[in-house]
Design a protein around this motif. Structure first.
Motif, PDB file in Angstrom:
ATOM      1  N   ILE A 112      -1.037  15.742   6.061  1.00 19.71           N
ATOM      2  CA  ILE A 112      -1.174  14.209   5.271  1.00 19.71           C
ATOM      3  C   ILE A 112      -1.511  14.575   3.883  1.00 19.71           C
ATOM      4  O   ILE A 112      -2.307  15.690   3.627  1.00 19.71           O
ATOM      5  CB  ILE A 112      -2.544  13.756   5.895  1.00 19.71           C
ATOM      6  CG1 ILE A 112      -2.742  12.235   5.271  1.00 19.71           C
ATOM      7  CG2 ILE A 112      -3.615  14.593   6.063  1.00 19.71           C
ATOM      8  CD1 ILE A 112      -3.594  11.430   5.871  1.00 19.71           C
ATOM      9  N   THR A 113      -0.892  13.950   2.987  1.00 22.28           N
ATOM     10  CA  THR A 113      -1.125  14.097   1.468  1.00 22.28           C
ATOM     11  C   THR A 113      -1.332  12.622   0.939  1.00 22.28           C
ATOM     12  O   THR A 113      -0.747  11.792   1.154  1.00 22.28           O
ATOM     13  CB  THR A 113       0.021  14.677   1.132  1.00 22.28           C
ATOM     14  OG1 THR A 113       0.375  16.040   1.599  1.00 22.28           O
ATOM     15  CG2 THR A 113      -0.023  14.972  -0.537  1.00 22.28           C
TER      16      THR A 113
ATOM     17  N   THR B  48      -0.223   7.170  -3.412  1.00 24.20           N
ATOM     18  CA  THR B  48       0.796   7.308  -2.445  1.00 24.20           C
ATOM     19  C   THR B  48       0.157   8.345  -1.048  1.00 24.20           C
ATOM     20  O   THR B  48      -0.073   9.320  -1.328  1.00 24.20           O
ATOM     21  CB  THR B  48       2.171   7.937  -3.195  1.00 24.20           C
ATOM     22  OG1 THR B  48       2.447   7.179  -4.091  1.00 24.20           O
ATOM     23  CG2 THR B  48       3.340   8.137  -2.198  1.00 24.20           C
ATOM     24  N   LEU B  49       0.323   7.762   0.056  1.00 26.13           N
ATOM     25  CA  LEU B  49      -0.062   8.245   1.312  1.00 26.13           C
ATOM     26  C   LEU B  49       1.212   8.690   1.947  1.00 26.13           C
ATOM     27  O   LEU B  49       2.043   8.011   2.230  1.00 26.13           O
ATOM     28  CB  LEU B  49      -1.064   7.346   1.910  1.00 26.13           C
ATOM     29  CG  LEU B  49      -1.521   7.856   3.441  1.00 26.13           C
ATOM     30  CD1 LEU B  49      -2.350   9.353   2.967  1.00 26.13           C
ATOM     31  CD2 LEU B  49      -2.267   6.953   4.204  1.00 26.13           C
TER      32      LEU B  49
ATOM     33  N   VAL C 114      -9.465   6.388   2.662  1.00 23.16           N
ATOM     34  CA  VAL C 114      -8.464   7.373   3.020  1.00 23.16           C
ATOM     35  C   VAL C 114      -9.148   8.971   2.527  1.00 23.16           C
ATOM     36  O   VAL C 114      -9.268   9.596   3.240  1.00 23.16           O
ATOM     37  CB  VAL C 114      -6.867   7.447   2.389  1.00 23.16           C
ATOM     38  CG1 VAL C 114      -6.293   8.716   2.683  1.00 23.16           C
ATOM     39  CG2 VAL C 114      -6.302   6.191   3.061  1.00 23.16           C
ATOM     40  N   TYR C 115      -9.659   9.087   1.274  1.00 22.68           N
ATOM     41  CA  TYR C 115     -10.404  10.204   1.097  1.00 22.68           C
ATOM     42  C   TYR C 115     -11.612  10.330   1.783  1.00 22.68           C
ATOM     43  O   TYR C 115     -11.746  11.644   2.291  1.00 22.68           O
ATOM     44  CB  TYR C 115     -11.012   9.954  -0.603  1.00 22.68           C
ATOM     45  CG  TYR C 115      -9.902  10.340  -1.586  1.00 22.68           C
ATOM     46  CD1 TYR C 115      -9.331  11.695  -1.579  1.00 22.68           C
ATOM     47  CD2 TYR C 115      -9.701   9.361  -2.664  1.00 22.68           C
ATOM     48  CE1 TYR C 115      -8.446  11.690  -2.603  1.00 22.68           C
ATOM     49  CE2 TYR C 115      -8.695   9.621  -3.523  1.00 22.68           C
ATOM     50  CZ  TYR C 115      -8.056  10.769  -3.647  1.00 22.68           C
ATOM     51  OH  TYR C 115      -7.060  11.109  -4.535  1.00 22.68           O
TER      52      TYR C 115
ATOM     53  N   GLY D  71     -12.526  13.619   4.403  1.00 24.83           N
ATOM     54  CA  GLY D  71     -14.143  13.794   4.467  1.00 24.83           C
ATOM     55  C   GLY D  71     -14.679  14.004   2.925  1.00 24.83           C
ATOM     56  O   GLY D  71     -15.805  14.621   2.645  1.00 24.83           O
ATOM     57  N   ILE D  72     -14.047  13.348   1.956  1.00 22.63           N
ATOM     58  CA  ILE D  72     -14.278  13.307   0.586  1.00 22.63           C
ATOM     59  C   ILE D  72     -15.027  12.089   0.379  1.00 22.63           C
ATOM     60  O   ILE D  72     -14.416  11.015   0.261  1.00 22.63           O
ATOM     61  CB  ILE D  72     -13.231  13.739  -0.214  1.00 22.63           C
ATOM     62  CG1 ILE D  72     -12.892  15.169   0.045  1.00 22.63           C
ATOM     63  CG2 ILE D  72     -13.592  13.706  -1.620  1.00 22.63           C
ATOM     64  CD1 ILE D  72     -11.570  15.451  -0.859  1.00 22.63           C
ATOM     65  N   GLU D  73     -16.239  11.747  -0.231  1.00 22.30           N
ATOM     66  CA  GLU D  73     -17.077  10.805  -0.718  1.00 22.30           C
ATOM     67  C   GLU D  73     -16.718  10.744  -2.051  1.00 22.30           C
ATOM     68  O   GLU D  73     -17.235  11.569  -2.867  1.00 22.30           O
ATOM     69  CB  GLU D  73     -18.464  10.862  -0.032  1.00 22.30           C
ATOM     70  CG  GLU D  73     -18.683  10.649   1.089  1.00 22.30           C
ATOM     71  CD  GLU D  73     -18.473   9.260   1.758  1.00 22.30           C
ATOM     72  OE1 GLU D  73     -18.396   8.315   1.051  1.00 22.30           O
ATOM     73  OE2 GLU D  73     -18.702   8.863   3.037  1.00 22.30           O
TER      74      GLU D  73
END
Length: 281
Positions: free
Chosen positions: A226-227, A232-233, A256-257, A262-264
């Motif tokens: 997953i990128t 753009t996902l 999504v982040y 796991g990024i806040e």
């Protein structure tokens, strides 16, 4: 690393502390790292300083729950492995670009890892799409991996006349994926601080692809990827099927982040390009 830091790092990976630093333990840690700690260059565009220091890298990856690019990911991973009893040697690489031109010196950081069961491995959790498991360092035949078919080969002469392995002389090695060279690896041992100039160049140069775009990517549980590139996902299944969609709302991007990586974040990162000329004045 103190015991609490080790435990926190392993919790993030979802891994138990290995009883011994074996090849099997390295394989598990390597794959779990790729699944949980994303390859990302957000710090460059958020104005965050990148410091190649073991404590600072652990603060970012473990305490802040972030990822990073090669210097940070393999740098932090080397600290963890060393603390767990693995013998780790940082190696410098130069990434192949357009028309198979080699990048700058100290373009990439990878790890040579020795295990107690006499294994010697190329570990790399900081190259984006790459091998899911460590590669046998001394093996020159093809190595099958969920990420592709890999081969470590003696490099031919470069522009300066440096050759690959030649008898008893250890020279540069090329790491190939599905027949295409990914990076050229030096076998001379390095230390983390040696890569400071490379990290600075990739964080500041208008010629670096890291300053030109945003990326956040990891391996998924099913072996896909997953990128998130800007808005753009892209979700790629293990078999190669891809689903691409544009995220229009900031809440979607931040979600999504948060939920997939796991990024806040407080705000949606955008490409910071201080070299762009304002042609209107």
């Amino acid at each position: 690393m103190n015991p609490a830091q080790i435990d926190a790092y392993l919790r993030r990976l979802g891994a138990a502390r290995p009883a011994r630093p074996t090849a099997e333990a390295l394989r598990e840690l390597h794959l779990r790292h790729l699944r949980t700690v994303p390859f990302e260059n957000l710090s460059i565009h958020l104005g965050e300083e990148i410091v190649l220091d073991g404590k600072r890298l652990l603060d970012k990856v473990v305490s802040a729950g972030r990822g990073g690019f090669c210097y940070e990911l393999n740098g932090a991973f080397s600290v963890l492995l060393t603390t767990l009893g693995f013998e780790v040697t940082p190696l410098a690489g130069r990434v192949y670009g357009a028309e198979e031109r080699l990048g700058i010196p100290y373009d990439h950081l990878a790890l040579r890892v020795r295990t107690v069961d006499r294994g010697e491995w190329l570990a790399d959790v900081g190259f984006g799409a790459h091998s899911h498991y460590p590669l046998a360092f001394a093996e020159r035949a093809e190595q099958a991996d969920p990420g592709g078919t890999f081969r470590i080969a003696a490099a031919g002469p470069d522009a300066a006349g440096v050759r690959g392995e030649d008898g008893a002389v250890a020279g540069d090695l090329d790491v190939l994926r599905d027949g295409r060279p990914q990076y050229r690896l030096e076998v001379r041992p390095r230390v983390l601080g040696d890569f400071t100039a490379g990290a600075w160049w990739h964080s500041t140069s208008p010629s670096s692809h890291f300053t030109q775009s945003l990326v956040c990517s990891r391996v998924t549980e099913d072996g896909g990827r997953i990128t998130l590139s800007g808005r753009t996902l892209t979700e790629t299944a293990a078999g190669g099927a891809r689903e691409v969609r544009e995220l229009e709302r900031d809440e979607e991007v931040l979600g999504v982040y948060r939920e997939r990586f796991g990024i806040e974040l407080d705000c949606v990162p955008t490409v910071r390009n201080p070299w762009k000329v304002n042609r209107n004045g």
